[in-house]
Design a protein around this motif. Structure first.
Motif, PDB file in Angstrom:
ATOM      1  N   ASN A 173       0.646  -1.188  -0.001  1.00 25.56           N
ATOM      2  CA  ASN A 173       0.027   0.051  -0.072  1.00 25.56           C
ATOM      3  C   ASN A 173       0.913   1.287   0.048  1.00 25.56           C
ATOM      4  O   ASN A 173       0.514   2.318   0.487  1.00 25.56           O
ATOM      5  CB  ASN A 173      -0.763   0.064   1.081  1.00 25.56           C
ATOM      6  CG  ASN A 173      -1.962  -1.103   1.230  1.00 25.56           C
ATOM      7  OD1 ASN A 173      -2.453  -1.420  -0.013  1.00 25.56           O
ATOM      8  ND2 ASN A 173      -2.241  -1.826   2.169  1.00 25.56           N
ATOM      9  N   THR A 197       3.506   2.145   1.473  1.00 22.38           N
ATOM     10  CA  THR A 197       4.307   2.410   2.724  1.00 22.38           C
ATOM     11  C   THR A 197       5.536   2.966   2.396  1.00 22.38           C
ATOM     12  O   THR A 197       6.419   2.075   1.824  1.00 22.38           O
ATOM     13  CB  THR A 197       3.903   1.661   3.754  1.00 22.38           C
ATOM     14  OG1 THR A 197       4.801   0.353   3.609  1.00 22.38           O
ATOM     15  CG2 THR A 197       2.701   1.409   4.264  1.00 22.38           C
ATOM     16  N   LYS A 252       9.229   3.818   4.529  1.00 18.30           N
ATOM     17  CA  LYS A 252      10.084   4.270   5.994  1.00 18.30           C
ATOM     18  C   LYS A 252      11.447   4.457   5.468  1.00 18.30           C
ATOM     19  O   LYS A 252      12.235   3.844   4.594  1.00 18.30           O
ATOM     20  CB  LYS A 252       9.891   3.187   6.934  1.00 18.30           C
ATOM     21  CG  LYS A 252       8.338   2.970   7.420  1.00 18.30           C
ATOM     22  CD  LYS A 252       8.511   1.713   8.101  1.00 18.30           C
ATOM     23  CE  LYS A 252       6.920   1.584   8.638  1.00 18.30           C
ATOM     24  NZ  LYS A 252       6.596   0.485   9.457  1.00 18.30           N
ATOM     25  N   ASN A 288       8.776   7.991   9.263  1.00 20.24           N
ATOM     26  CA  ASN A 288       7.799   7.190   8.523  1.00 20.24           C
ATOM     27  C   ASN A 288       7.087   7.887   7.698  1.00 20.24           C
ATOM     28  O   ASN A 288       6.438   8.856   8.226  1.00 20.24           O
ATOM     29  CB  ASN A 288       6.851   6.028   9.640  1.00 20.24           C
ATOM     30  CG  ASN A 288       5.945   5.412   9.031  1.00 20.24           C
ATOM     31  OD1 ASN A 288       5.899   5.112   7.786  1.00 20.24           O
ATOM     32  ND2 ASN A 288       5.095   4.944   9.857  1.00 20.24           N
ATOM     33  N   THR A 326       4.223   8.442   6.467  1.00 21.62           N
ATOM     34  CA  THR A 326       2.868   7.820   6.147  1.00 21.62           C
ATOM     35  C   THR A 326       1.841   8.423   5.200  1.00 21.62           C
ATOM     36  O   THR A 326       2.380   9.896   5.020  1.00 21.62           O
ATOM     37  CB  THR A 326       1.866   7.895   7.520  1.00 21.62           C
ATOM     38  OG1 THR A 326       2.124   9.358   8.242  1.00 21.62           O
ATOM     39  CG2 THR A 326       2.839   6.832   8.639  1.00 21.62           C
ATOM     40  N   LYS A 327       0.883   8.297   4.895  1.00 14.61           N
ATOM     41  CA  LYS A 327      -0.029   8.957   3.838  1.00 14.61           C
ATOM     42  C   LYS A 327      -0.478  10.374   4.351  1.00 14.61           C
ATOM     43  O   LYS A 327      -0.339  11.277   3.574  1.00 14.61           O
ATOM     44  CB  LYS A 327      -1.414   7.928   3.694  1.00 14.61           C
ATOM     45  CG  LYS A 327      -0.882   6.866   2.675  1.00 14.61           C
ATOM     46  CD  LYS A 327      -2.275   5.950   2.482  1.00 14.61           C
ATOM     47  CE  LYS A 327      -1.827   4.578   1.629  1.00 14.61           C
ATOM     48  NZ  LYS A 327      -3.085   4.303   1.390  1.00 14.61           N
TER      49      LYS A 327
END
Length: 141
Positions: free
Chosen positions: A61, A63, A65, A77, A79-80
């Motif tokens: 998806n 992601t 990092k 991280n 993230t979205k």
């Protein structure tokens, strides 16, 4: 009778051609859909920036990092909710993923060439410096 058989043969060939063309069209549409689906995801894995002992990890998806390559500790991280202008594009250079992160004040672009080579190229533009950072990273085995 010969005219009837000839007409029947011509009709059968026309039907066969139409069915074949329809099947080819369906196959091409399915191939286009599969390519579009594959382009929604960047390759999974970890690539190492040896200049900074950094490991860039791309997961399911999309992601992303950034980790310490030696310890595995997560540095950041992406993230979205931390990314903006997130795009995945297929270009002449290969499959590209790009995004902006306001927290880091950087714009990132990763390019996976359409070759058997497993490396990716990373480009970073930092708001607070005029220098452009570009590096080719090897896949972590």
């Amino acid at each position: 009778m010969k005219k009837f058989l000839l007409t029947l043969l011509v009709a059968a060939m026309a039907v066969t051609g139409a069915v074949a063309q329809n099947n080819l069209s369906d196959a091409l549409n399915q191939a286009d859909a599969e390519i579009a689906k594959a382009a929604e995801q960047f390759p999974k894995g970890t690539w190492i920036d040896t200049n900074w002992d950094a490991a860039w990890e791309f997961g399911v998806n999309n992601t992303i990092k950034l980790k310490d390559a030696n310890t595995g500790a997560v540095i950041y991280n992406f993230t979205k909710d931390k990314r903006s202008n997130f795009k995945i594009n297929m270009t002449n250079a290969g499959l590209e993923i790009s995004f902006r992160c306001e927290d880091t004040k950087r714009t990132y672009k990763f390019t996976k060439p359409v070759t058997l080579d497993t490396s990716i190229t990373m480009d970073i533009d930092y708001d607070l410096e005029p220098n452009h950072y570009k590096v080719t990273m090897n896949f972590k085995k």
